[in-house]
Design an enzyme around this catalytic site. Sequence first.
Site, PDB file in Angstrom:
ATOM      1  N   GLY A  51       0.827  -1.207   0.000  1.00  0.00           N
ATOM      2  CA  GLY A  51       0.000   0.000   0.000  1.00  0.00           C
ATOM      3  C   GLY A  51       0.862   1.257   0.000  1.00  0.00           C
ATOM      4  CG  ASP A  52      -0.114   4.552   1.474  1.00  0.00           C
ATOM      5  OD1 ASP A  52      -1.079   4.877   0.735  1.00  0.00           O
ATOM      6  OD2 ASP A  52      -0.192   4.435   2.702  1.00  0.00           O
ATOM      7  NE  ARG A  53       2.597   4.278  -7.142  1.00  0.00           N
ATOM      8  CZ  ARG A  53       1.830   5.311  -7.454  1.00  0.00           C
ATOM      9  NH1 ARG A  53       1.968   6.452  -6.831  1.00  0.00           N
ATOM     10  NH2 ARG A  53       0.931   5.208  -8.402  1.00  0.00           N
ATOM     11  CG  LEU A  54       5.216   2.910   1.717  1.00  0.00           C
ATOM     12  CD1 LEU A  54       4.827   3.288   3.136  1.00  0.00           C
ATOM     13  CD2 LEU A  54       6.571   3.539   1.362  1.00  0.00           C
ATOM     14  CG  HIS A  55       5.936  -1.366  -3.984  1.00  0.00           C
ATOM     15  ND1 HIS A  55       4.568  -1.412  -4.112  1.00  0.00           N
ATOM     16  CD2 HIS A  55       6.344  -0.288  -4.691  1.00  0.00           C
ATOM     17  CE1 HIS A  55       4.164  -0.409  -4.890  1.00  0.00           C
ATOM     18  NE2 HIS A  55       5.223   0.292  -5.231  1.00  0.00           N
TER      19      HIS A  55
END
Length: 210
Positions: free
Chosen positions: A187-191
């Site tokens: 989520g939120d590009r916090l891969h």
Amino acid sequence: MSHPAETNPHGLNAVFGDETEPLPLFNAWYAEAAHAEPYDHTAFALATADANGRPSVRMLLLKGADENGFAFYTNLNSRKAAELRGNPHAAICFHWKNLRRQIRIGGPVTPVSDGEADAYFASRDHGSRVGAWVSLQSSPMASRAELEQRLAELQAKHPEGDEVPRPPHWSGWRLRPSEVEFWLHGGDRLHERLLYQKTGDGWERSILYP
Ligand SMILES: Cc1cc2nc3c(=O)[nH]c(=O)nc-3n(C[C@H](O)[C@H](O)[C@H](O)COP(=O)(O)O)c2cc1C
């Protein structure tokens, strides 16, 4: 995709597991992709570079993954083949959209043995075997009619049911991984990213920032 709350001792999502080498996790994700991807989970991008370091990339199909590496097949007169001969290092990348996962693999490549190429070629359907003779892959073609003419000639020479030998210009390579990175959407590009790098006789694992 939602992430199970459960994590492993590295603080990573549980789907990464705790293996000390990358192949088991590759196999697990590959098997999941076989169910999750509607078209072809074996497709990957192969990046090569010419002698001047200029890169090129194209899609291929994976034809084997084991402790020896990742095998693929192609025309030996193609651009990729010329680049691999001049610079026998490559990188490949799988992206499984439905799973929101990516695997990147890099390392040196070596040609597969003639016996191995023969065995895989023999497993292909008749049309694909004839096609391998007909296509002068990556060479300029005057018109589609030229290809159809070559196809008609080859079909006359090797009708359906006939044995079609492997063309001398058709074989494969195997990429032996020196690094393998598993990427999982967050989520939120916090891969989440897990990198395996080959050391002398084993693998080092590190977690990377997204
Ligand atoms: C999904 C997909 C799978 C492909 N699989 C192969 C393959 O296994 N072998 C191959 O030679 N070309 C395959 N191609 C065609 C290559 O992408 C490429 O057009 C061709 O190999 C010529 O590349 P080159 O000029 O860089 O050598 C595939 C294309 C797509 C879109």
